[in-house]
Design an enzyme around this catalytic site. Structure first.
Site, PDB file in Angstrom:
ATOM      1  N   THR B  28       0.864  -1.163   0.000  1.00  0.00           N
ATOM      2  CA  THR B  28       0.000   0.000   0.000  1.00  0.00           C
ATOM      3  C   THR B  28       0.911   1.226   0.000  1.00  0.00           C
ATOM      4  O   THR B  28       1.969   1.236   0.619  1.00  0.00           O
ATOM      5  CB  THR B  28      -1.031  -0.026   1.157  1.00  0.00           C
ATOM      6  OG1 THR B  28      -2.017   0.967   0.917  1.00  0.00           O
ATOM      7  CG2 THR B  28      -0.415   0.210   2.522  1.00  0.00           C
ATOM      8  N   CYS B  34      -3.390   6.412   8.512  1.00  0.00           N
ATOM      9  CA  CYS B  34      -4.001   5.089   8.388  1.00  0.00           C
ATOM     10  C   CYS B  34      -2.992   4.027   8.846  1.00  0.00           C
ATOM     11  O   CYS B  34      -1.804   4.306   8.964  1.00  0.00           O
ATOM     12  CB  CYS B  34      -4.382   4.813   6.941  1.00  0.00           C
ATOM     13  SG  CYS B  34      -5.530   6.004   6.241  1.00  0.00           S
ATOM     14  N   HIS B  51      -5.844  -1.866   4.831  1.00  0.00           N
ATOM     15  CA  HIS B  51      -5.459  -0.458   4.979  1.00  0.00           C
ATOM     16  C   HIS B  51      -6.609   0.241   5.718  1.00  0.00           C
ATOM     17  O   HIS B  51      -7.617   0.583   5.134  1.00  0.00           O
ATOM     18  CB  HIS B  51      -5.227   0.144   3.588  1.00  0.00           C
ATOM     19  CG  HIS B  51      -4.769   1.567   3.579  1.00  0.00           C
ATOM     20  ND1 HIS B  51      -3.911   2.045   2.628  1.00  0.00           N
ATOM     21  CD2 HIS B  51      -5.042   2.617   4.377  1.00  0.00           C
ATOM     22  CE1 HIS B  51      -3.681   3.337   2.848  1.00  0.00           C
ATOM     23  NE2 HIS B  51      -4.371   3.707   3.896  1.00  0.00           N
TER      24      HIS B  51
END
Lengths: 202, 166
Positions: B28, B34, B51
């Protein structure tokens, strides 16, 4: 209190985007003592997952200038610029010649914060006049990082209300120089209702 | 270390999760506040990544997107992996992200979401008895993360910092 923004509300936010960006252009012109043109701002509602693509991909370097709003309205406002636009903006503002390889110095960073301050401030002033609501902005905070990381902040805040984010794309130009930036305004839900009420929309 | 050019690469977006099999890599890009949660089956060498954007689906009314919240995303990812034949006792976890991108007072609710995300992920993983064997969390910068199924290495890339493998 509603769970998400409907179309009417988006239209109102879009119009506010136009007025705010217009004010910001005037402020920028006055500060630089030069004529700055502005293209009509593009206001888009974007799906969360497509947010970073607009700014050249998740790993593209951007600057984010963030202010908190308090008073009658609570929320945050962010102004995001791609690195290239940061450079152009600083070159115009400080009469410098920063190339893409140069590191930014302390003075550049505080100038950038000041630009952010003016741009968000003039937007909020427009909104405040229109709604008769008090909006006090905090001192601006600046971060340089990957677009995905910077945008995670507004995305998370907005993510509490829905899966879309409101972006206002502004395009200032001075001569051949183009500075593209994005406004992201995120009022808290109750504050959003207040804005709508004061505009007679609810 | 395996080169990412020769293997299958699965990209996980914001509020998204997926799995990849050996010798693939799952990644990611540009993580901020996050958190990326990786679950890895050490026997089958299959990895899943979520995520996560927000700590809890219970605190928010508009919670249809289950991949957004730590509780629902990790639970759904685990189900997806168990459906693929993975066994919970063979799973380990590695987590990264949860930074505070802007230096406002960290007591402020709005800006401490990174820290809350990390805390929520840890609590949920503890509840489902999956141990976290490595983490690179907090601080104030973004991360791109890559998890390699072949050897279970988790690569962390940040701007202006040396690459880390945890």
């Amino acid at each position: 209190m509603q769970d998400k923004l409907d179309e009417l509300h988006m239209d109102v936010l879009k119009e506010l985007g136009n007025i705010g960006a217009g004010n910001a252009t005037t402020a920028l012109s006055q500060m630089l003592n030069r004529s700055i043109m502005m293209r009509v701002p593009e206001v888009k509602v974007v799906e969360l997952k497509d947010v970073s693509a607009i700014l050249g991909g998740e790993e593209n370097m951007v600057a984010g200038i963030l202010v908190k709003i308090s008073g009658d309205i609570n929320g945050i406002m962010m102004y995001v610029l791609e690195y290239e636009s940061v450079r152009i903006m600083l070159n115009i503002l400080l009469n410098k010649n920063i190339t893409s390889e140069d590191e930014l110095c302390e003075m550049d960073l505080s100038a950038l914060k000041e630009i952010g301050n003016i741009l968000t401030g003039s937007y909020l002033t427009a909104l405040s006049k229109l709604t008769n609501l008090t909006m006090i902005q905090s001192i601006p905070k600046l971060a340089f990082d990957m677009a995905g990381a910077i945008l995670s902040v507004p995305a998370i805040l907005f993510g509490k209300t829905g899966d879309s984010v409101l972006f206002i794309k502004t395009d200032f130009n001075e001569g051949d120089c183009d500075v593209v930036g994005y406004y992201i305004l995120i009022p808290e839900l109750q504050s959003f209702d207040k804005i709508m009420k004061s505009l007679g929309v609810v | 270390m395996i080169n990412s050019e020769d293997i299958e690469v699965v990209k996980v977006g914001m509020a998204d999760f997926n799995i990849v099999k050996n010798p693939g890599m799952i990644t990611t890009l540009g993580l901020g506040s996050c958190v990326a949660v990786v679950l890895y089956d050490t026997k089958l060498k299959i990895a899943g990544m979520a995520h996560v954007m927000l700590p809890s689906s219970k605190a928010i009314k508009n919670n249809n997107n289950r991949a957004k919240f730590a509780d629902t995303a990790i639970s759904d990812l685990l189900s997806m992996m168990e459906n693929e034949g993975m066994r919970r006792q063979n799973l380990i976890a590695k987590i990264a992200g949860g930074s505070q991108m802007f230096d406002f007072d960290s007591a402020d609710d709005v800006f401490s979401v990174g820290r809350k995300n990390i805390q929520a992920c840890k609590e949920i993983l503890a509840e489902i008895r999956i141990s976290i064997i490595a983490e690179d969390t907090g601080e104030n910068y973004g991360r791109t993360v890559e998890f390699y199924t072949a050897d279970g290495s988790f690569k962390i890339k940040s701007v202006g910092k040396p690459e880390k493998i945890i």
